[in-house]
Design an enzyme around this catalytic site. Structure first.
Site, short mmCIF file in Angstrom:
data_model
loop_
_atom_site.label_atom_id
_atom_site.label_comp_id
_atom_site.label_asym_id
_atom_site.label_seq_id
_atom_site.Cartn_x
_atom_site.Cartn_y
_atom_site.Cartn_z
N TYR A 42 28.19 -36.30 36.34
CA TYR A 42 27.26 -37.41 36.05
C TYR A 42 25.88 -37.11 36.61
O TYR A 42 24.88 -37.31 35.95
CB TYR A 42 27.80 -38.71 36.67
CG TYR A 42 27.00 -39.93 36.24
CD1 TYR A 42 27.43 -40.73 35.18
CD2 TYR A 42 25.82 -40.28 36.89
CE1 TYR A 42 26.69 -41.82 34.77
CE2 TYR A 42 25.07 -41.37 36.48
CZ TYR A 42 25.52 -42.15 35.42
OH TYR A 42 24.79 -43.24 35.02
N PHE A 99 4.45 -39.31 12.91
CA PHE A 99 5.79 -39.34 12.32
C PHE A 99 6.28 -40.80 12.27
O PHE A 99 5.82 -41.63 13.05
CB PHE A 99 6.73 -38.48 13.17
CG PHE A 99 8.11 -38.36 12.59
CD1 PHE A 99 8.31 -37.70 11.40
CD2 PHE A 99 9.19 -38.92 13.24
CE1 PHE A 99 9.58 -37.60 10.85
CE2 PHE A 99 10.47 -38.81 12.69
CZ PHE A 99 10.66 -38.16 11.50
N ASP A 100 7.22 -41.11 11.37
CA ASP A 100 7.60 -42.52 11.17
C ASP A 100 8.12 -43.20 12.44
O ASP A 100 7.76 -44.34 12.73
CB ASP A 100 8.55 -42.70 9.98
CG ASP A 100 9.83 -41.90 10.09
OD1 ASP A 100 9.92 -41.04 10.98
OD2 ASP A 100 10.74 -42.11 9.28
N ASP A 131 3.76 -34.06 19.91
CA ASP A 131 5.04 -34.41 19.30
C ASP A 131 5.55 -33.09 18.72
O ASP A 131 5.05 -32.61 17.71
CB ASP A 131 4.80 -35.48 18.21
CG ASP A 131 6.09 -35.88 17.52
OD1 ASP A 131 7.14 -35.31 17.84
OD2 ASP A 131 6.03 -36.77 16.64
N ALA A 184 8.54 -31.53 17.68
CA ALA A 184 9.81 -31.24 17.01
C ALA A 184 9.86 -29.84 16.39
O ALA A 184 10.87 -29.16 16.46
CB ALA A 184 10.07 -32.29 15.93
N LYS A 218 15.49 -30.46 15.66
CA LYS A 218 14.72 -29.57 14.79
C LYS A 218 14.70 -28.18 15.43
O LYS A 218 15.68 -27.47 15.36
CB LYS A 218 13.31 -30.12 14.60
CG LYS A 218 13.12 -31.32 13.69
CD LYS A 218 13.99 -32.48 13.91
CE LYS A 218 13.58 -33.72 13.17
NZ LYS A 218 12.70 -34.62 13.89
N HIS A 238 12.69 -47.47 5.10
CA HIS A 238 13.28 -46.50 4.16
C HIS A 238 14.76 -46.23 4.40
O HIS A 238 15.49 -45.91 3.48
CB HIS A 238 12.48 -45.18 4.18
CG HIS A 238 12.42 -44.52 5.52
ND1 HIS A 238 11.71 -45.05 6.56
CD2 HIS A 238 13.00 -43.39 5.99
CE1 HIS A 238 11.84 -44.25 7.63
NE2 HIS A 238 12.61 -43.24 7.30
C1 LIG Z 1 12.35 -35.98 13.96
C2 LIG Z 1 11.06 -36.25 14.54
C3 LIG Z 1 10.88 -37.23 15.52
C4 LIG Z 1 12.00 -38.13 15.98
O1 LIG Z 1 13.08 -37.42 16.47
P1 LIG Z 1 14.61 -37.88 16.28
O2 LIG Z 1 15.36 -36.82 16.99
O3 LIG Z 1 14.89 -37.95 14.83
O4 LIG Z 1 14.76 -39.20 16.92
C5 LIG Z 1 9.62 -37.40 16.03
N1 LIG Z 1 8.59 -36.67 15.61
C6 LIG Z 1 8.72 -35.72 14.67
C7 LIG Z 1 7.53 -34.92 14.23
C8 LIG Z 1 9.96 -35.48 14.10
O5 LIG Z 1 10.07 -34.56 13.14
#
Ligand SMILES: *Cc1c(COP(=O)(O)O)cnc(C)c1O
Length: 458
Positions: free
Chosen positions: A72, A124-125, A214, A216, A257, A449
């Site tokens: 843990y 990103f969304d 950000d 990913a 990703k 969506h």
């Molecule tokens: C996928 C993604 C996120 C969010 O990540 P999740 O693992 O899906 O929660 C944030 N920013 C970008 C650019 C992404 O591609």
């Protein structure tokens, strides 16, 4: 003769997939309310809905999972992950989270207040969702060229320095940080140049504002810097990644990703205040600081994945496959966001379904048509994804309306790419006959969506 390009891996394990009939698909998509997120995976033949968490792990990653420490507190898996992240990014504070949006939730809970303004390049969304749900505003400062899908420039994901500076001047005292998305997913998987990252840093420093990446698809971004930006051809991906992150205060990461794992995320930063702030929210939202919602074994798989995916061969195999699909579409004259992005092809629905009015969501219509044609599942990155304006509650029709075909990492062969291209060509050939789109019958307030229910317009 010159040897052709081939994958930098071979296959050790396979998963059968199955074709369906058009009649079956007509029934299934109706039951799914014309929303491909509501389909069952077994109703899909080739799944390009996302490259998120859908990749295949390597033998080294599976082996590392056996070393997972499920303690843990203080698990050795956490320290192996932290060491890898610090080595690759230079950030010494690391907070694991269960995925990327959780990293946003934890960090933004500390950083964002109502009325704040967060400038960035095509947020990103989930990022936009986490800003707007805190009654703050996401201001898009992407370069205008990104909107012209046919324009071929190497770094179409860039931030416009002019727009950014204007936003900072107009919102003095209200900007907690700037967010730069690498690669720029929403604008079509388009990279951001090192030059642009440096410009953003300089503006940020001038106004004393921190910069968050950000991240990913940071490794794919580094691949594009290496192959497209002057002065980087001889640097390794790991050197480029280090240089990129030197220009940020911290990062949020969706490990699903470029981490090459099926679930996971993290925050990493050099700022002690961000770390201390994030800690307070990680514990109630995600879990204790040395696991943050992740299994020990998954942290080990992620450590190996980050290492593997910051090597050139692995990235080259992936990005060449996306290019391969793009070349097929070129052959058929199908318009997409040019040049091809790192993780996906973004087909320009508004240029194909010209008889479908924007109020009937052309990209969503094309997504449904491609599924009906061959059981291929893409997803709409367009007017539905854009959600409504938080103030006027009107649909936002000012962005692009794209069908995204995201390519999972190390999953499909180029034969699958041939099938995707042929199916899309069949839809393209009958585009003139497609005159009606879809209408919304139910929607959520934010990130609609995923759950929106639609009906064909008759
Ligand atoms: C996928 C993604 C996120 C969010 O990540 P999740 O693992 O899906 O929660 C944030 N920013 C970008 C650019 C992404 O591609």
């Amino acid at each position: 003769m010159e040897l052709p390009f081939a994958e930098s891996w071979k296959i050790k394990m396979v998963e059968p997939i199955r074709k369906s009939t058009r009649a079956e698909r007509e029934q299934w998509i109706k039951e799914a309310h014309y929303n491909v997120f509501q389909l069952k995976a077994e109703q899909v033949y080739i799944d390009c809905i996302t490259d998120s968490g859908t990749g295949a792990m390597s033998d080294r990653q599976w082996a590392a999972m056996m070393m997972g420490d499920e303690s843990y507190a203080g698990a050795s898996s956490f320290f192996r992950l932290k060491e890898t992240i610090t080595r690759i990014t230079g950030f010494n504070y690391v907070v694991p989270t269960h995925q990327g949006r959780a990293a946003e939730n934890v960090l933004f809970s500390y950083l964002i207040k109502p009325g704040d303004v967060v400038p960035g390049n095509s947020h990103f969304d989930t990022t936009k969702g986490h800003i707007e749900s805190r009654k703050a505003f996401a201001i898009d400062c992407t370069i205008d060229e990104a909107k012209d899908t046919q324009l071929e420039i190497p770094f179409k994901g860039n931030v416009s320095p002019e727009k950014l500076e204007k936003t900072l001047i107009e919102n003095k005292g209200k900007v907690p940080f700037i967010v730069v998305t690498i690669t720029n997913n929403t604008a079509g998987g388009q990279p951001v140049s090192m030059q642009n990252l440096r410009e953003v840093r300089a503006i940020a420093d001038k106004y004393g504002i921190p910069v968050l990446f950000d991240s990913a698809r940071f490794a794919e971004n580094a691949y594009f810097i290496k192959t497209r930006e002057e002065g980087y051809a001889d640097k390794t991906i790991k050197e480029i990644v280090k240089e990129m992150f030197e220009l940020a205060d911290g990062m949020t990461m969706s490990s699903k990703k470029d981490g090459l794992v099926n679930m996971g995320g993290f925050i990493a930063t050099r700022r002690e205040d961000w770390y201390e702030g994030a800690k307070r929210f990680c514990i109630p939202f995600e879990g204790y600081l040395t696991y943050g919602g992740m299994n020990g074994r998954d942290m080990d798989a992620l450590a190996v994945g980050l290492d593997e995916n910051t090597e050139f061969d692995n990235l080259e195999t992936r990005i060449k496959q996306v290019e391969y699909l793009a070349q097929k579409l070129d052959l058929y004259g199908i318009p997409y966001q040019r040049p091809a992005g790192g993780h996906a092809i973004f087909v320009d629905a508004s240029k194909i379904l010209t008889n479908v009015p924007k109020e009937e969501f052309p990209a969503q219509t094309l997504t449904v048509e491609l599924y009906l044609e061959a059981g291929i599942r893409g997803c709409e990155i367009g007017y539905i994804l854009a959600d409504r304006d938080p103030v006027t509650r009107e649909n936002r029709f000012n962005g692009l309306d794209l069908l995204r075909l995201a390519i999972p990492r190390r999953v499909y062969t180029n034969n699958h790419m041939d099938v995707i291209a042929a199916a899309l060509k069949n839809v393209f050939d009958r585009r003139e006959q497609i005159t009606h789109g879809v209408k919304i019958v139910w929607e959520a307030e934010l990130m609609r969506h995923f759950t929106v229910q639609l009906e064909p317009v008759k």
